[in-house]
Design a protein around this motif. Structure first.
Motif, PDB file in Angstrom:
ATOM      1  N   ALA A  40      48.364 -10.536  88.614  1.00  0.00           N
ATOM      2  CA  ALA A  40      47.590 -11.584  87.951  1.00  0.00           C
ATOM      3  C   ALA A  40      46.270 -11.829  88.669  1.00  0.00           C
ATOM      4  N   ALA A  41      46.282 -11.786  90.002  1.00  0.00           N
ATOM      5  CA  ALA A  41      45.045 -11.998  90.761  1.00  0.00           C
ATOM      6  C   ALA A  41      44.056 -10.860  90.507  1.00  0.00           C
ATOM      7  N   ARG A  42      44.554  -9.627  90.522  1.00  0.00           N
ATOM      8  CA  ARG A  42      43.677  -8.487  90.243  1.00  0.00           C
ATOM      9  C   ARG A  42      43.101  -8.580  88.825  1.00  0.00           C
ATOM     10  N   ALA A  43      43.960  -8.952  87.885  1.00  0.00           N
ATOM     11  CA  ALA A  43      43.506  -9.037  86.494  1.00  0.00           C
ATOM     12  C   ALA A  43      42.440 -10.113  86.330  1.00  0.00           C
ATOM     13  N   ALA A  44      42.632 -11.256  86.982  1.00  0.00           N
ATOM     14  CA  ALA A  44      41.659 -12.350  86.866  1.00  0.00           C
ATOM     15  C   ALA A  44      40.276 -11.889  87.320  1.00  0.00           C
ATOM     16  N   ASN A  45      40.224 -11.214  88.453  1.00  0.00           N
ATOM     17  CA  ASN A  45      38.937 -10.732  88.951  1.00  0.00           C
ATOM     18  C   ASN A  45      38.369  -9.618  88.069  1.00  0.00           C
ATOM     19  N   ALA A  46      39.240  -8.738  87.585  1.00  0.00           N
ATOM     20  CA  ALA A  46      38.764  -7.645  86.726  1.00  0.00           C
ATOM     21  C   ALA A  46      38.114  -8.191  85.454  1.00  0.00           C
ATOM     22  N   LEU A  47      38.693  -9.222  84.888  1.00  0.00           N
ATOM     23  CA  LEU A  47      38.212  -9.759  83.604  1.00  0.00           C
ATOM     24  C   LEU A  47      36.818 -10.377  83.693  1.00  0.00           C
ATOM     25  N   VAL A  48      36.391 -10.752  84.903  1.00  0.00           N
ATOM     26  CA  VAL A  48      35.049 -11.333  85.051  1.00  0.00           C
ATOM     27  C   VAL A  48      34.114 -10.408  85.816  1.00  0.00           C
ATOM     28  N   GLY A  49      34.527  -9.157  85.991  1.00  0.00           N
ATOM     29  CA  GLY A  49      33.651  -8.176  86.615  1.00  0.00           C
ATOM     30  C   GLY A  49      33.565  -8.264  88.119  1.00  0.00           C
ATOM     31  N   ALA A 118      39.619 -17.008  88.395  1.00  0.00           N
ATOM     32  CA  ALA A 118      38.523 -16.233  88.997  1.00  0.00           C
ATOM     33  C   ALA A 118      37.222 -16.631  88.318  1.00  0.00           C
ATOM     34  N   VAL A 119      36.152 -16.681  89.091  1.00  0.00           N
ATOM     35  CA  VAL A 119      34.825 -17.003  88.572  1.00  0.00           C
ATOM     36  C   VAL A 119      33.901 -15.822  88.864  1.00  0.00           C
ATOM     37  N   HIS A 120      33.148 -15.384  87.848  1.00  0.00           N
ATOM     38  CA  HIS A 120      32.220 -14.272  88.034  1.00  0.00           C
ATOM     39  C   HIS A 120      31.316 -14.547  89.235  1.00  0.00           C
ATOM     40  N   GLY A 121      31.293 -13.625  90.195  1.00  0.00           N
ATOM     41  CA  GLY A 121      30.519 -13.810  91.413  1.00  0.00           C
ATOM     42  C   GLY A 121      31.345 -14.341  92.558  1.00  0.00           C
ATOM     43  N   SER A 122      32.426 -15.026  92.246  1.00  0.00           N
ATOM     44  CA  SER A 122      33.406 -15.517  93.216  1.00  0.00           C
ATOM     45  C   SER A 122      32.914 -16.718  94.034  1.00  0.00           C
ATOM     46  N   LEU A 308      44.830  -2.098  84.793  1.00  0.00           N
ATOM     47  CA  LEU A 308      43.798  -2.912  85.440  1.00  0.00           C
ATOM     48  C   LEU A 308      42.513  -2.130  85.651  1.00  0.00           C
ATOM     49  N   ASP A 309      42.645  -0.864  85.987  1.00  0.00           N
ATOM     50  CA  ASP A 309      41.441  -0.038  86.172  1.00  0.00           C
ATOM     51  C   ASP A 309      40.650   0.054  84.861  1.00  0.00           C
ATOM     52  N   ARG A 310      41.359   0.192  83.735  1.00  0.00           N
ATOM     53  CA  ARG A 310      40.666   0.261  82.444  1.00  0.00           C
ATOM     54  C   ARG A 310      39.968  -1.063  82.136  1.00  0.00           C
ATOM     55  N   VAL A 311      40.650  -2.167  82.388  1.00  0.00           N
ATOM     56  CA  VAL A 311      40.061  -3.483  82.139  1.00  0.00           C
ATOM     57  C   VAL A 311      38.821  -3.688  83.014  1.00  0.00           C
ATOM     58  N   ALA A 312      38.945  -3.342  84.287  1.00  0.00           N
ATOM     59  CA  ALA A 312      37.827  -3.536  85.212  1.00  0.00           C
ATOM     60  C   ALA A 312      36.631  -2.709  84.798  1.00  0.00           C
ATOM     61  N   LEU A 313      36.867  -1.470  84.388  1.00  0.00           N
ATOM     62  CA  LEU A 313      35.751  -0.603  83.971  1.00  0.00           C
ATOM     63  C   LEU A 313      35.073  -1.158  82.720  1.00  0.00           C
ATOM     64  N   ARG A 314      35.869  -1.594  81.746  1.00  0.00           N
ATOM     65  CA  ARG A 314      35.278  -2.151  80.518  1.00  0.00           C
ATOM     66  C   ARG A 314      34.474  -3.414  80.826  1.00  0.00           C
ATOM     67  N   THR A 317      31.206  -2.514  82.676  1.00  0.00           N
ATOM     68  CA  THR A 317      30.279  -1.870  81.747  1.00  0.00           C
ATOM     69  C   THR A 317      29.652  -2.884  80.796  1.00  0.00           C
ATOM     70  N   ALA A 318      30.485  -3.779  80.265  1.00  0.00           N
ATOM     71  CA  ALA A 318      29.989  -4.774  79.315  1.00  0.00           C
ATOM     72  C   ALA A 318      29.004  -5.734  79.979  1.00  0.00           C
ATOM     73  N   PHE A 319      29.352  -6.240  81.157  1.00  0.00           N
ATOM     74  CA  PHE A 319      28.494  -7.224  81.801  1.00  0.00           C
ATOM     75  C   PHE A 319      27.202  -6.577  82.306  1.00  0.00           C
ATOM     76  N   ALA A 320      27.282  -5.319  82.757  1.00  0.00           N
ATOM     77  CA  ALA A 320      26.076  -4.630  83.228  1.00  0.00           C
ATOM     78  C   ALA A 320      25.086  -4.429  82.084  1.00  0.00           C
ATOM     79  N   ALA A 321      25.615  -4.212  80.881  1.00  0.00           N
ATOM     80  CA  ALA A 321      24.740  -3.992  79.729  1.00  0.00           C
ATOM     81  C   ALA A 321      23.999  -5.257  79.332  1.00  0.00           C
TER      82      ALA A 321
END
Length: 323
Positions: A40-49, A118-122, A308-314, A317-321
């Motif tokens: 859950a912790a990994r997923a939270a961080n992955a979801l906000v990049g 998790a908050v984007h930027g932490s 989780l790796d797929r979520v983190a990559l997506r 990619t989305a936030f960088a765009a």
């Protein structure tokens, strides 16, 4: 309002800022600690990049209410819960844009015990050996209580669909990912053979989670298998998730805050996935142990990591765009 992004905590009871743990700690006599539900912790961080090891909030049992000073992007994972922003419910396990001054309430249902925010930027919090994971033995860590102000490293503009008013991203987290399982997979522990046929009691019997549960360990009541041999059990290092058989009528499951040595026989060890499930168990719940193999446990772990790796990559990619 300040120039630096902050999170004002209006209500919190059992909350800390943590990460995946102090991996350099055990070699120096400190427990690894860190988020008990690592998935859950990994997923939270992955979801906000964020990076997997970035600090985030672990809320246990009672939830948390807070307000950001700036627009932020956050995610809530872990125990089944539906975060609410100014009273409007939003789904968990997905990115959520929150505007400056809006009140976020994260409740925790009876179906779980710990939520992660998790908050984007932490968060900008103190670290020891590269980790912010609290350690009660040495008095280190960032506790979160009512009135706490947590500094954020950056804000994030809203990512909201103008027509529907909802955050627009979905990164492929399955809907049932937060389901809490009461069957804990284990592999044989280093002393399993010493229990002889009595070891089967571990798998045939239900156990009840007692109130004696924290970051160090969880005690479960039920039939305790006994060794069929005599002789002292030497104190030695034990893995996270070790299921020990003390002399009383409860089993002891060691969690991430466990010491580096122990003196009880270890009849089984929870798998990584079972450790995540154990982190969400509440006192009074009935559980069972299920015997599995190391290869099956490894396959289950890798399946979740690939998700989780797929979520983190997506997300990245989305936030960088959008930058």
């Amino acid at each position: 309002m300040t120039d630096r992004p902050q999170l004002y905590v209006d209500s919190a009871r059992v909350c800390v800022v943590t990460d995946l743990g102090r991996v350099a700690g055990p070699a120096r006599g400190l427990a690894v600690n860190g988020a008990l539900d690592q998935f859950a912790a990994r997923a939270a961080n992955a979801l906000v990049g964020n990076a997997p090891t970035d600090p985030l909030i672990e809320a246990t049992g009672f939830g948390i209410t807070f307000r950001p000073s700036h627009d932020v992007l956050l995610s809530v994972t872990g125990a089944p819960a539906e975060p609410a922003v100014d009273g409007r419910a939003h789904p968990a396990w997905t990115p959520l844009s929150v505007r400056a001054g809006e009140t976020v309430r994260v409740g925790i249902s009876d179906a779980g015990l710990r939520a992660y925010v998790a908050v984007h930027g932490s968060f900008d919090v103190p670290r020891l050996m590269g980790s912010c994971a609290p350690d009660s033995m040495i008095g280190f860590g960032t506790q979160v209580a009512s009135g706490t102000v947590l500094p954020l490293l950056r804000s994030h503009p809203p990512l909201v669909n103008r027509r529907f008013g909802a955050t627009v991203f979905h990164f492929g987290i399955p809907r049932d990912v937060g389901r809490v399982c009461s069957v804990l997979d284990v592999v044989d522990g280093p002393d399993a053979a010493e229990f002889g046929p009595g070891l089967q009691r571990l798998y045939d019997s239900p156990y009840t989670v007692t109130p004696r549960i924290n970051h160090v360990g969880m005690r479960v009541a039920g039939p305790v298998p006994r060794r069929s041999v005599t002789g002292e059990v030497l104190s030695r290092g034990v893995p996270i998730g070790a299921v020990e058989a003390p002399t009383g009528d409860e089993l002891l499951v060691l969690m991430r805050g466990r010491g580096i040595t122990a003196g009880y026989p270890v009849l089984a060890v929870l798998t990584s996935r079972a450790l995540d499930h154990a982190a969400q168990l509440r006192p009074g719940q009935t559980i069972r142990f299920h015997r599995t193999t190391a290869s099956a446990a490894t396959a289950a772990y890798l399946e979740r990591r690939r998700l989780l790796d797929r979520v983190a990559l997506r997300a990245r990619t989305a936030f960088a765009a959008l930058v």
